[in-house]
Design a protein around this motif. Structure first.
Motif, PDB file in Angstrom:
ATOM      1  N   ILE A 140     -10.237 -34.028 -26.898  1.00  0.00           N
ATOM      2  CA  ILE A 140      -9.252 -34.499 -27.038  1.00  0.00           C
ATOM      3  C   ILE A 140      -8.485 -35.053 -26.116  1.00  0.00           C
ATOM      4  O   ILE A 140      -7.606 -34.212 -24.992  1.00  0.00           O
ATOM      5  N   LYS A 141      -8.552 -35.826 -25.136  1.00  0.00           N
ATOM      6  CA  LYS A 141      -8.152 -36.719 -24.456  1.00  0.00           C
ATOM      7  C   LYS A 141      -6.216 -37.343 -24.028  1.00  0.00           C
ATOM      8  O   LYS A 141      -6.460 -37.929 -25.112  1.00  0.00           O
ATOM      9  N   THR A 142      -5.691 -36.659 -23.445  1.00  0.00           N
ATOM     10  CA  THR A 142      -4.617 -37.393 -23.639  1.00  0.00           C
ATOM     11  C   THR A 142      -4.253 -37.872 -23.009  1.00  0.00           C
ATOM     12  O   THR A 142      -4.634 -37.997 -21.404  1.00  0.00           O
ATOM     13  N   SER A 143      -3.703 -39.583 -22.934  1.00  0.00           N
ATOM     14  CA  SER A 143      -3.638 -40.180 -21.679  1.00  0.00           C
ATOM     15  C   SER A 143      -2.337 -39.689 -21.109  1.00  0.00           C
ATOM     16  O   SER A 143      -0.927 -39.294 -21.608  1.00  0.00           O
ATOM     17  N   LEU A 144      -2.442 -39.934 -19.697  1.00  0.00           N
ATOM     18  CA  LEU A 144      -1.800 -39.709 -19.046  1.00  0.00           C
ATOM     19  C   LEU A 144      -1.238 -38.338 -18.294  1.00  0.00           C
ATOM     20  O   LEU A 144      -0.403 -37.867 -18.387  1.00  0.00           O
ATOM     21  N   ALA A 145      -2.175 -37.278 -18.920  1.00  0.00           N
ATOM     22  CA  ALA A 145      -2.392 -35.976 -19.221  1.00  0.00           C
ATOM     23  C   ALA A 145      -1.498 -35.228 -17.541  1.00  0.00           C
ATOM     24  O   ALA A 145      -1.223 -34.743 -17.037  1.00  0.00           O
ATOM     25  N   ASN A 146      -1.853 -36.184 -16.343  1.00  0.00           N
ATOM     26  CA  ASN A 146      -1.519 -36.192 -15.045  1.00  0.00           C
ATOM     27  C   ASN A 146      -0.437 -35.800 -14.898  1.00  0.00           C
ATOM     28  O   ASN A 146       0.138 -35.216 -13.787  1.00  0.00           O
ATOM     29  N   ILE A 147       0.374 -36.836 -15.228  1.00  0.00           N
ATOM     30  CA  ILE A 147       1.980 -36.909 -15.031  1.00  0.00           C
ATOM     31  C   ILE A 147       2.007 -35.867 -16.213  1.00  0.00           C
ATOM     32  O   ILE A 147       3.930 -35.432 -15.969  1.00  0.00           O
ATOM     33  N   LEU A 148       1.763 -34.660 -16.781  1.00  0.00           N
ATOM     34  CA  LEU A 148       2.175 -34.426 -18.066  1.00  0.00           C
ATOM     35  C   LEU A 148       2.539 -32.261 -18.311  1.00  0.00           C
ATOM     36  O   LEU A 148       3.261 -31.795 -18.330  1.00  0.00           O
ATOM     37  N   TYR A 149       1.832 -32.169 -16.887  1.00  0.00           N
ATOM     38  CA  TYR A 149       1.959 -30.518 -16.719  1.00  0.00           C
ATOM     39  C   TYR A 149       2.713 -30.076 -15.557  1.00  0.00           C
ATOM     40  O   TYR A 149       3.129 -31.155 -14.721  1.00  0.00           O
ATOM     41  N   SER A 150       3.520 -28.785 -15.947  1.00  0.00           N
ATOM     42  CA  SER A 150       4.650 -28.654 -14.802  1.00  0.00           C
ATOM     43  C   SER A 150       3.426 -27.954 -13.298  1.00  0.00           C
ATOM     44  O   SER A 150       4.563 -27.796 -12.391  1.00  0.00           O
ATOM     45  N   ASP A 151       2.633 -27.680 -13.675  1.00  0.00           N
ATOM     46  CA  ASP A 151       1.640 -26.995 -12.686  1.00  0.00           C
ATOM     47  C   ASP A 151       0.582 -27.750 -11.947  1.00  0.00           C
ATOM     48  O   ASP A 151      -0.584 -27.711 -11.650  1.00  0.00           O
ATOM     49  N   LEU A 152       1.075 -29.297 -11.882  1.00  0.00           N
ATOM     50  CA  LEU A 152      -0.244 -29.924 -11.391  1.00  0.00           C
ATOM     51  C   LEU A 152      -0.729 -29.696  -9.246  1.00  0.00           C
ATOM     52  O   LEU A 152      -1.779 -29.904  -9.583  1.00  0.00           O
ATOM     53  N   ASP A 153       0.587 -29.299  -9.095  1.00  0.00           N
ATOM     54  CA  ASP A 153       0.198 -28.798  -7.859  1.00  0.00           C
ATOM     55  C   ASP A 153      -1.097 -27.768  -7.405  1.00  0.00           C
ATOM     56  O   ASP A 153      -1.349 -27.743  -6.421  1.00  0.00           O
ATOM     57  N   LYS A 154      -1.351 -27.163  -8.275  1.00  0.00           N
ATOM     58  CA  LYS A 154      -1.704 -25.872  -8.465  1.00  0.00           C
ATOM     59  C   LYS A 154      -2.920 -26.148  -8.948  1.00  0.00           C
ATOM     60  O   LYS A 154      -3.812 -25.485  -8.769  1.00  0.00           O
ATOM     61  N   ARG A 155      -3.203 -27.268  -9.632  1.00  0.00           N
ATOM     62  CA  ARG A 155      -4.646 -27.312 -10.562  1.00  0.00           C
ATOM     63  C   ARG A 155      -5.142 -28.052  -9.728  1.00  0.00           C
ATOM     64  O   ARG A 155      -6.428 -28.038  -9.645  1.00  0.00           O
ATOM     65  N   ILE A 156      -4.687 -29.178  -9.113  1.00  0.00           N
ATOM     66  CA  ILE A 156      -5.457 -30.212  -8.460  1.00  0.00           C
ATOM     67  C   ILE A 156      -5.004 -29.861  -6.745  1.00  0.00           C
ATOM     68  O   ILE A 156      -5.001 -31.488  -6.729  1.00  0.00           O
ATOM     69  N   PRO A 157      -5.189 -29.399  -5.942  1.00  0.00           N
ATOM     70  CA  PRO A 157      -4.277 -29.639  -4.554  1.00  0.00           C
ATOM     71  C   PRO A 157      -5.080 -30.645  -4.092  1.00  0.00           C
ATOM     72  O   PRO A 157      -6.861 -30.678  -3.833  1.00  0.00           O
ATOM     73  N   PRO A 158      -5.223 -31.586  -3.444  1.00  0.00           N
ATOM     74  CA  PRO A 158      -5.476 -32.711  -2.636  1.00  0.00           C
ATOM     75  C   PRO A 158      -6.540 -31.893  -1.405  1.00  0.00           C
ATOM     76  O   PRO A 158      -5.826 -31.523  -0.907  1.00  0.00           O
ATOM     77  N   LYS A 159      -7.792 -31.671  -1.489  1.00  0.00           N
ATOM     78  CA  LYS A 159      -8.451 -31.243  -0.312  1.00  0.00           C
ATOM     79  C   LYS A 159      -9.308 -31.795   0.705  1.00  0.00           C
ATOM     80  O   LYS A 159      -9.607 -32.015   1.702  1.00  0.00           O
ATOM     81  N   ASN A 160      -9.531 -33.265  -0.553  1.00  0.00           N
ATOM     82  CA  ASN A 160     -10.091 -34.522   1.091  1.00  0.00           C
ATOM     83  C   ASN A 160      -8.692 -34.697   1.803  1.00  0.00           C
ATOM     84  O   ASN A 160      -7.675 -34.933   1.830  1.00  0.00           O
ATOM     85  N   LYS A 161      -9.579 -35.524   2.927  1.00  0.00           N
ATOM     86  CA  LYS A 161      -8.746 -35.975   3.514  1.00  0.00           C
ATOM     87  C   LYS A 161      -8.081 -37.233   3.014  1.00  0.00           C
ATOM     88  O   LYS A 161      -8.723 -37.980   2.079  1.00  0.00           O
ATOM     89  N   GLY A 162      -6.844 -37.763   3.668  1.00  0.00           N
ATOM     90  CA  GLY A 162      -5.843 -38.408   3.007  1.00  0.00           C
ATOM     91  C   GLY A 162      -5.523 -39.664   3.914  1.00  0.00           C
ATOM     92  O   GLY A 162      -5.949 -39.608   5.045  1.00  0.00           O
ATOM     93  N   TYR A 163      -5.998 -41.177   3.194  1.00  0.00           N
ATOM     94  CA  TYR A 163      -4.979 -41.935   4.178  1.00  0.00           C
ATOM     95  C   TYR A 163      -3.590 -42.309   4.369  1.00  0.00           C
ATOM     96  O   TYR A 163      -3.259 -42.348   2.707  1.00  0.00           O
ATOM     97  N   TYR A 164      -2.590 -42.983   5.484  1.00  0.00           N
ATOM     98  CA  TYR A 164      -1.277 -43.363   4.718  1.00  0.00           C
ATOM     99  C   TYR A 164      -1.429 -44.841   4.689  1.00  0.00           C
ATOM    100  O   TYR A 164      -1.951 -45.596   6.520  1.00  0.00           O
ATOM    101  N   PHE A 165      -1.298 -45.776   4.315  1.00  0.00           N
ATOM    102  CA  PHE A 165      -1.639 -47.434   4.343  1.00  0.00           C
ATOM    103  C   PHE A 165      -0.035 -47.950   4.606  1.00  0.00           C
ATOM    104  O   PHE A 165       0.206 -49.318   5.307  1.00  0.00           O
ATOM    105  N   GLY A 166       1.050 -47.308   5.351  1.00  0.00           N
ATOM    106  CA  GLY A 166       2.391 -48.495   4.980  1.00  0.00           C
ATOM    107  C   GLY A 166       3.415 -47.596   3.677  1.00  0.00           C
ATOM    108  O   GLY A 166       2.435 -46.898   2.728  1.00  0.00           O
ATOM    109  N   THR A 167       3.680 -48.545   3.993  1.00  0.00           N
ATOM    110  CA  THR A 167       5.336 -48.790   2.158  1.00  0.00           C
ATOM    111  C   THR A 167       4.926 -49.585   1.731  1.00  0.00           C
ATOM    112  O   THR A 167       4.554 -51.411   2.567  1.00  0.00           O
ATOM    113  N   SER A 168       4.793 -50.454   0.564  1.00  0.00           N
ATOM    114  CA  SER A 168       5.322 -51.295  -0.016  1.00  0.00           C
ATOM    115  C   SER A 168       6.114 -50.869  -1.320  1.00  0.00           C
ATOM    116  O   SER A 168       6.519 -49.888  -1.728  1.00  0.00           O
ATOM    117  N   GLU A 169       6.611 -52.034  -2.108  1.00  0.00           N
ATOM    118  CA  GLU A 169       7.732 -51.648  -3.010  1.00  0.00           C
ATOM    119  C   GLU A 169       6.613 -51.985  -4.808  1.00  0.00           C
ATOM    120  O   GLU A 169       6.334 -53.171  -4.995  1.00  0.00           O
TER     121      GLU A 169
END
Length: 253
Positions: A140-169
């Motif tokens: 059963i897939k729950t909508s927007l589950a990626n914002i519901l976990y309390s320990d998401l920083d431990k579950r899917i730490p970003p290991k791949n290269k990241g890019y910073y594009f600036g700021t926007s509103e």
């Protein structure tokens, strides 16, 4: 003569300093320092995990390859009420799905508004372990589950290269615009600057499909929700039909 000599010496030293700070074209090169994308998204995950209660309104769009002819985009409106450790209510309405999900201290209910049927399960009380059980044992897939976990920083730490594009509103909030990519997907996130690093928007591109389907979500947060405890209870009507929810085994049911 001495005066002329000193003037020439100063001009020569200035030319040497300019050359040292320039590229081969003679233009001055400066290195711009940007925030680390991985640090930004990890701060967002930790901040979300510490929130004890919140409500969210979200609008999502998803691409689908319709009948092998063209890419069609479908829209859904989602409302979430969450109270840790064990209460969750999700409403999904839109082009393809119209469902409600309830988690109330170990009792899970899913209700299909179109078909007017519901199913119930007894699962772990806490939201994190309850979501794991729904995914792994019942598919059963729950909508927007990626914002519901309390320990998401431990579950899917970003290991791949990241890019910073600036700021926007986004929705009146100034956000860091960052992105990550790997062999299977690309994801862009807009995360609020400042003391509340809330994820305000994200876009995911599926690279496993040739037509590169894209999904996008815009989030509006309410950190001091006024919901009652009744919002986590499901009460069926006299005509609503109850069905069994079968467990899911790998490779089939």
């Amino acid at each position: 003569m001495k005066r002329i000599f000193y003037i020439l010496l100063l001009l020569q030293m200035s030319a040497i300093m300019l050359f040292a700070s320039s590229g081969t074209s003679g233009t001055v090169r400066t290195k711009t320092l940007y925030p680390m994308p991985a640090a930004i998204v990890m701060d967002a995950y930790r901040y979300l995990g510490k929130l004890r209660a919140f409500s969210v309104d979200a609008v999502t769009t998803n691409d689908d390859y319709f009948q092998g002819e063209m890419v069609a985009t479908f829209t859904h409106w989602i409302h979430i009420d969450l109270q840790r450790p064990g209460k969750l209510h999700i409403e999904v309405d839109g082009d393809l799905k119209n469902r409600s999900f309830y988690l109330n201290d170990g009792r899970f209910t899913i209700y299909d508004k179109h078909l007017d049927y519901y199913g119930e399960l007894e699962i772990p009380r806490k939201i994190d372990t309850a979501l794991d059980t729904l995914f792994e044992q019942y598919d059963i897939k729950t909508s927007l589950a990626n914002i519901l976990y309390s320990d998401l920083d431990k579950r899917i730490p970003p290991k791949n290269k990241g890019y910073y594009f600036g700021t926007s509103e986004v929705d009146g909030h100034e956000c860091h615009h960052i992105g990550f990519t790997n062999s299977v997907e690309e994801i862009q996130l807009w995360i609020e600057k400042g003391k509340r690093p809330l994820i305000r928007k994200f876009i995911v591109v599926d690279k496993t499909e040739s037509y590169l389907p894209r999904s996008g979500t815009i989030l509006r947060w309410y950190l001091n929700p006024k919901f009652s405890q009744a919002v986590f209870d499901f009460t069926p009507s006299a005509k609503t039909v109850q069905i069994a929810i079968e467990s899911y085994a790998k490779g089939g049911k």
